[in-house]
Design a protein around this motif. Sequence first.
Motif, short mmCIF file in Angstrom:
data_model
loop_
_atom_site.label_atom_id
_atom_site.label_comp_id
_atom_site.label_asym_id
_atom_site.label_seq_id
_atom_site.Cartn_x
_atom_site.Cartn_y
_atom_site.Cartn_z
N PHE A 163 0.65 -1.20 -0.14
CA PHE A 163 0.11 -0.01 0.14
C PHE A 163 0.70 1.36 0.07
O PHE A 163 2.00 1.04 0.56
N GLU A 164 0.58 2.33 -0.72
CA GLU A 164 0.90 3.78 -0.48
C GLU A 164 0.03 4.51 0.22
O GLU A 164 -0.99 4.48 -0.08
N SER A 165 0.78 5.32 1.02
CA SER A 165 -0.11 6.46 1.74
C SER A 165 0.55 7.90 1.33
O SER A 165 1.92 7.99 1.53
N ASP A 166 -0.17 8.87 0.98
CA ASP A 166 0.47 10.11 0.42
C ASP A 166 -0.81 11.14 0.77
O ASP A 166 -1.19 11.14 1.97
N ALA A 167 -1.19 11.90 -0.34
CA ALA A 167 -2.13 12.69 -0.11
C ALA A 167 -3.54 11.94 0.58
O ALA A 167 -4.29 12.53 1.15
N ILE A 168 -3.69 10.68 -0.09
CA ILE A 168 -4.82 9.94 0.18
C ILE A 168 -4.10 9.00 1.19
O ILE A 168 -3.20 8.14 0.83
N VAL A 169 -4.50 9.04 2.52
CA VAL A 169 -4.03 8.59 3.63
C VAL A 169 -4.29 7.16 3.97
O VAL A 169 -5.66 6.76 3.91
N PHE A 170 -3.51 5.93 3.97
CA PHE A 170 -3.86 4.79 4.40
C PHE A 170 -4.13 4.86 5.97
O PHE A 170 -3.47 4.72 6.62
N GLU A 171 -5.61 4.66 6.15
CA GLU A 171 -6.19 4.83 7.42
C GLU A 171 -6.43 3.92 8.17
O GLU A 171 -6.50 3.93 9.51
N ASP A 172 -6.77 2.45 7.52
CA ASP A 172 -7.14 1.41 8.60
C ASP A 172 -6.98 0.07 7.85
O ASP A 172 -6.99 0.05 6.65
N LEU A 173 -6.89 -1.06 8.76
CA LEU A 173 -6.67 -2.22 8.17
C LEU A 173 -7.46 -3.25 9.18
O LEU A 173 -7.56 -3.03 10.44
#
Length: 244
Positions: free
Chosen positions: A96-106
């Motif tokens: 996964f990649e987190s940038d301006a769109i944040v990786f928020e939950d799993l």
Amino acid sequence: MTLKSGLMGCAALCGLVMATQAFAECEKPTLYGDFGHSTCKDWPAYPGLSITAMSQFESGFSASGSGPEGKYDLDLAVVSAGDSKPLATYHKSDAFESDAIVFEDLELDTARYKLTPELRAFGVRVRFKGSSSANPMDESWLSLYVKEGNKLRPVLERLVVYAYGGEWDTRCAGERSNTVRTIEIGKTSSHGYADLIVKSVTTGMVGEGEGEACDVKSTTSKPVVTTLRYDGKTYVLPGDFKGV
């Protein structure tokens, strides 16, 4: 206290203790670093087994208060509830990649994904969320995994099961839409695996005007039913169904 009430009280207490112990046996993996997600869930289809999932920021430790922008790996395991011994595992770098769109939950999904009479899959759901009010974005993906010997294998990857987005002035004018997808196990099969019946429902809002003259209309599209078929390696997704 009567003997009967005493026994009932003991039974309730013992049941609570056993339930607490069973819950405690499912332990989340330890994260090594400031950022990531970790979870654990018992697998109802296979009593005595639990599933663990962990996704960590691959660049290691970070002192950033807002969270790092970068790539995250994914580690999955099916473990024995008695001793937490891994029975099957999966690892993917750059998952996964987190940038301006944040990786928020799993989170883990143990719904009844019965792909063959003998085989059930489990799901991993991940959520991404944007920070812009004028251009909102909220998306959830579902991937399915099966146990094959001491390995876990993905058979469905990044199906977008929830999507919210649009463009508006944050007061009235503009458009926003929301799509929700649900899955049912089909009665037909392809290459030995049950077909997946996906129903997509999209609702939206369209706003015009300003202030008291603001006029907002809601829209609901007719449900769209799509059949996903297994090609021998994976379930094939239409282009707009897959998260990127």
